[in-house]
Write a protein that holds these residues in place. Structure first.
Motif, PDB file in Angstrom:
ATOM      1  N   LEU A 183      77.232-131.573 -31.187  1.00 47.14           N
ATOM      2  CA  LEU A 183      77.736-130.928 -30.132  1.00 47.14           C
ATOM      3  C   LEU A 183      79.362-131.732 -30.289  1.00 47.14           C
ATOM      4  CD1 LEU A 183      79.591-128.037 -29.814  1.00 47.14           C
ATOM      5  CD2 LEU A 183      78.571-127.760 -27.788  1.00 47.14           C
ATOM      6  N   ASN A 184      78.945-132.543 -29.325  1.00 44.41           N
ATOM      7  CA  ASN A 184      80.109-133.372 -29.256  1.00 44.41           C
ATOM      8  C   ASN A 184      80.874-133.689 -30.152  1.00 44.41           C
ATOM      9  OD1 ASN A 184      81.438-135.538 -26.917  1.00 44.41           O
ATOM     10  ND2 ASN A 184      80.312-137.031 -28.535  1.00 44.41           N
ATOM     11  N   HIS A 185      80.493-134.579 -31.284  1.00 40.11           N
ATOM     12  CA  HIS A 185      80.958-134.981 -32.223  1.00 40.11           C
ATOM     13  C   HIS A 185      82.012-133.800 -33.187  1.00 40.11           C
ATOM     14  CE1 HIS A 185      80.580-135.077 -36.694  1.00 40.11           C
ATOM     15  NE2 HIS A 185      81.287-136.227 -36.480  1.00 40.11           N
ATOM     16  N   ASP A 186      80.998-132.478 -33.491  1.00 40.06           N
ATOM     17  CA  ASP A 186      81.686-131.347 -33.751  1.00 40.06           C
ATOM     18  C   ASP A 186      83.233-130.984 -32.984  1.00 40.06           C
ATOM     19  OD1 ASP A 186      79.862-131.674 -35.609  1.00 40.06           O
ATOM     20  OD2 ASP A 186      79.048-129.662 -35.186  1.00 40.06           O
ATOM     21  N   LEU A 187      83.535-131.315 -31.730  1.00 45.23           N
ATOM     22  CA  LEU A 187      84.751-131.070 -30.983  1.00 45.23           C
ATOM     23  C   LEU A 187      85.185-131.894 -30.943  1.00 45.23           C
ATOM     24  CD1 LEU A 187      83.181-129.779 -27.572  1.00 45.23           C
ATOM     25  CD2 LEU A 187      84.213-128.666 -29.004  1.00 45.23           C
ATOM     26  N   VAL A 188      85.178-133.544 -31.251  1.00 50.09           N
ATOM     27  CA  VAL A 188      85.794-134.571 -31.272  1.00 50.09           C
ATOM     28  C   VAL A 188      86.168-134.467 -32.351  1.00 50.09           C
ATOM     29  CG1 VAL A 188      85.826-135.384 -28.896  1.00 50.09           C
ATOM     30  CG2 VAL A 188      84.574-135.980 -31.276  1.00 50.09           C
ATOM     31  N   GLU A 189      85.868-133.610 -33.308  1.00 53.44           N
ATOM     32  CA  GLU A 189      85.865-134.261 -35.498  1.00 53.44           C
ATOM     33  C   GLU A 189      87.058-133.451 -35.386  1.00 53.44           C
ATOM     34  OE1 GLU A 189      83.560-135.129 -39.135  1.00 53.44           O
ATOM     35  OE2 GLU A 189      82.847-132.984 -37.956  1.00 53.44           O
ATOM     36  N   PHE A 190      86.389-132.149 -34.916  1.00 51.09           N
ATOM     37  CA  PHE A 190      88.199-131.083 -34.856  1.00 51.09           C
ATOM     38  C   PHE A 190      89.024-131.048 -34.289  1.00 51.09           C
ATOM     39  CE2 PHE A 190      88.946-126.412 -34.358  1.00 51.09           C
ATOM     40  CZ  PHE A 190      89.514-126.198 -35.687  1.00 51.09           C
ATOM     41  N   GLY A 191      89.242-131.973 -33.116  1.00 54.34           N
ATOM     42  CA  GLY A 191      90.861-132.062 -32.460  1.00 54.34           C
ATOM     43  C   GLY A 191      90.705-133.594 -32.948  1.00 54.34           C
ATOM     44  N   VAL A 192      90.520-133.971 -34.136  1.00 51.00           N
ATOM     45  CA  VAL A 192      90.792-135.054 -34.729  1.00 51.00           C
ATOM     46  C   VAL A 192      91.695-134.132 -36.190  1.00 51.00           C
ATOM     47  CG1 VAL A 192      90.679-137.676 -36.181  1.00 51.00           C
ATOM     48  CG2 VAL A 192      89.554-137.581 -34.136  1.00 51.00           C
ATOM     49  N   GLY A 193      90.926-133.100 -36.701  1.00 48.14           N
ATOM     50  CA  GLY A 193      91.485-133.081 -37.693  1.00 48.14           C
ATOM     51  C   GLY A 193      92.155-131.832 -37.488  1.00 48.14           C
TER      52      GLY A 193
ATOM     53  N   ALA B 108      99.770-141.741 -31.550  1.00 47.13           N
ATOM     54  CA  ALA B 108      99.215-140.642 -31.496  1.00 47.13           C
ATOM     55  C   ALA B 108      98.291-139.772 -30.380  1.00 47.13           C
ATOM     56  CB  ALA B 108      97.653-141.957 -30.878  1.00 47.13           C
ATOM     57  N   VAL B 109      98.173-139.070 -30.321  1.00 50.01           N
ATOM     58  CA  VAL B 109      98.654-137.880 -29.107  1.00 50.01           C
ATOM     59  C   VAL B 109      97.018-138.574 -27.996  1.00 50.01           C
ATOM     60  CG1 VAL B 109      97.144-135.631 -29.049  1.00 50.01           C
ATOM     61  CG2 VAL B 109      98.057-136.081 -30.899  1.00 50.01           C
ATOM     62  N   ALA B 110      97.813-137.464 -26.893  1.00 46.52           N
ATOM     63  CA  ALA B 110      96.466-138.510 -25.849  1.00 46.52           C
ATOM     64  C   ALA B 110      96.276-139.836 -26.085  1.00 46.52           C
ATOM     65  CB  ALA B 110      95.421-136.901 -26.253  1.00 46.52           C
TER      66      ALA B 110
ATOM     67  N   GLN C  16      95.117-132.575 -36.017  1.00 38.86           N
ATOM     68  CA  GLN C  16      96.572-133.800 -35.793  1.00 38.86           C
ATOM     69  C   GLN C  16      97.382-133.622 -37.736  1.00 38.86           C
ATOM     70  OE1 GLN C  16      95.529-137.311 -33.448  1.00 38.86           O
ATOM     71  NE2 GLN C  16      93.455-136.072 -32.688  1.00 38.86           N
ATOM     72  N   GLY C  17      95.848-133.296 -38.171  1.00 39.81           N
ATOM     73  CA  GLY C  17      97.064-133.784 -39.585  1.00 39.81           C
ATOM     74  C   GLY C  17      97.028-134.918 -40.215  1.00 39.81           C
ATOM     75  N   THR C  18      97.589-135.995 -40.589  1.00 39.81           N
ATOM     76  CA  THR C  18      97.938-136.579 -41.014  1.00 39.81           C
ATOM     77  C   THR C  18      98.037-137.874 -40.065  1.00 39.81           C
ATOM     78  OG1 THR C  18      99.644-137.119 -41.298  1.00 39.81           O
ATOM     79  CG2 THR C  18      98.773-136.607 -42.993  1.00 39.81           C
ATOM     80  N   ASP C  19      97.990-137.389 -38.853  1.00 43.09           N
ATOM     81  CA  ASP C  19      98.624-138.223 -37.487  1.00 43.09           C
ATOM     82  C   ASP C  19      97.240-139.065 -36.721  1.00 43.09           C
ATOM     83  OD1 ASP C  19     101.528-138.461 -37.942  1.00 43.09           O
ATOM     84  OD2 ASP C  19     100.808-136.579 -35.445  1.00 43.09           O
ATOM     85  N   GLY C  20      95.897-137.640 -36.852  1.00 45.18           N
ATOM     86  CA  GLY C  20      94.545-138.135 -37.219  1.00 45.18           C
ATOM     87  C   GLY C  20      94.504-139.338 -37.619  1.00 45.18           C
TER      88      GLY C  20
ATOM     89  N   ALA D 245      94.931-127.411 -30.101  1.00 42.71           N
ATOM     90  CA  ALA D 245      95.575-126.079 -31.127  1.00 42.71           C
ATOM     91  C   ALA D 245      96.157-125.386 -31.037  1.00 42.71           C
ATOM     92  CB  ALA D 245      93.745-125.262 -30.997  1.00 42.71           C
ATOM     93  N   GLY D 246      96.736-124.318 -29.498  1.00 44.90           N
ATOM     94  CA  GLY D 246      97.600-123.571 -29.670  1.00 44.90           C
ATOM     95  C   GLY D 246      96.759-122.305 -30.070  1.00 44.90           C
TER      96      GLY D 246
END
Length: 381
Positions: free
Chosen positions: A316-326, A341-343, A328-332, A267-268
């Motif tokens: 919580l695990n679901h929300d964390l990784v969902e946010f991480g994909v989000g 792909a990121v990572a 990335q924008g279209t790269d998600g 996220a920076g």
């Protein structure tokens, strides 16, 4: 709640951390409870045997089988945390579950045969409990075992069998008295996965990996000496052994702190409010784990503790990784293995897998009902 470390426990943690750094078989590629590729199994077997030999697994076993009666009650949690912190492989399979059943209910002959082999990782175990119509309601299982002289003949189907493709032995529940109430008339067995009539069919998941399997049992002959405990008492055997599965909960807290760190780097300076909310929930998850450990030490565990912890962690695990994909924008939309792909697509794989945590071990919807009925004493709906 008071759950403070001690100098002895800190020294043990440092010892475990150094051991993991020296001997672990590399970083896991995927998040979650996953099955390794076949080529990784020799290294994982060797790693598991080293953990037992060093006294880091089987800590609470009887001393004559390698346990340490003077061990701190939280040492097994420390080991799970340090393995998770290194993001390496925990022992695969259901050996810890099976060993708990054998130690409490098995015969001396069974313990002498199977426990040393578990310590050397000569046998990988799988858990043959769930069925297509008996997952969260396990007592509805339909797999049958009928007695024929000195053997039981088993027919039925199991599903969601993690590591079934690698397993040498299975910890099986089957119905031996079809006329008994559904929580009665069930028997626990050790089954050789190489027996005639055992067929393992891998299930390819949305992640593209194969972690679960269907297992078909067609006229499988199981020696009567492979019964764990008493015939028709398998429900008690299973519930007791499941109650010993605590250390994995500790690893969940460490895993989420790791995901949170990765998320913050991704996220920076963006989305500070949302990141802050997720960070607070990660701290709450750690506090819930600490509370459960504190109650365990004090002997005051509540029936809803593990259920609430599993629900909170999985969502919580679901929300964390969902946010991480989000983030990335279209790269998600990219997938694992895409060079852009990121990572390497780790976030996408983790997101696709995340729903499994809300289902495995009992669907969260079912667990909420159990919390209401068993924890709060509310009437059945």
């Amino acid at each position: 709640m008071r759950l403070e470390s001690t100098p002895e426990l800190d020294a043990f943690r440092n010892k475990v951390r150094a051991f993991v750094a020296e001997h672990a078989p590399g970083v896991k590629r995927h998040a979650g409870v996953r099955a390794p590729e076949p080529e990784l199994m020799p290294a994982i077997r060797e790693w598991t045997a080293k953990l037992y030999e060093a006294g880091f697994l089987g800590i609470d076993w009887p001393e004559r089988y390698g346990g340490r009666p003077d061990a701190h009650p939280l040492e097994s949690f420390v080991v799970a945390e340090e393995i998770a912190r290194a993001r390496t492989w925990a022992p695969v399979g259901a050996a810890s579950l099976a060993s708990a059943a054998l130690i409490e209910f098995g015969t001396e002959e069974q313990r002498s045969l199977y426990l040393p082999r578990i310590r050397k990782c000569q046998d990988v175990w799988c858990q043959l409990f769930s069925e297509p119509e008996a997952g969260s309601d396990l007592a509805s299982l339909r797999t049958r075992a009928r007695r024929e002289g000195d053997v039981f003949v088993v027919d039925g189907q199991k599903v969601w069998t993690t590591n079934g493709q690698h397993a040498d032995l299975g910890y099986l529940l089957a119905r031996t008295d079809p006329d008994a109430p559904k929580h009665k008339g069930i028997t626990a067995f050790v089954v050789d996965m190489r027996s005639p009539g055992v067929e393992v069919r891998p299930l390819r998941e949305i992640t593209g990996t194969t972690d679960f399997n269907e297992v078909f049992l067609d006229g499988v002959r199981v020696p009567a000496g492979n019964v764990i405990g008493s015939v028709n008492d398998g429900w008690r055997v299973a519930m007791s052994s499941l109650g010993h599965e605590r250390s994995g909960v500790a690893a969940r807290g460490v895993e989420l702190f790791g995901v949170l760190d990765d998320l913050m780097r991704l996220a920076g300076d963006r989305e500070a409010d949302e990141i802050g909310e997720l960070a607070a929930r990660v701290q709450v998850n750690a506090a819930m784990i600490g509370l459960a450990q504190s109650r365990m030490l004090a002997g005051t565990e509540g029936v809803a503790d593990a259920l609430l912890g599993k629900i909170f962690f999985s969502e919580l695990n679901h929300d964390l990784v969902e946010f991480g994909v989000g983030l990335q924008g279209t790269d998600g939309l990219l997938v694992e293995g895409d060079p852009e792909a990121v990572a390497g697509g780790w976030w996408q794989d983790a997101y696709l897998y995340a729903r499994a945590f809300t289902i495995a071990g009992g669907a969260n919807e079912i667990l909420r009902t159990q919390v209401a009925e068993r924890g709060l004493g509310m009437p059945r709906g």
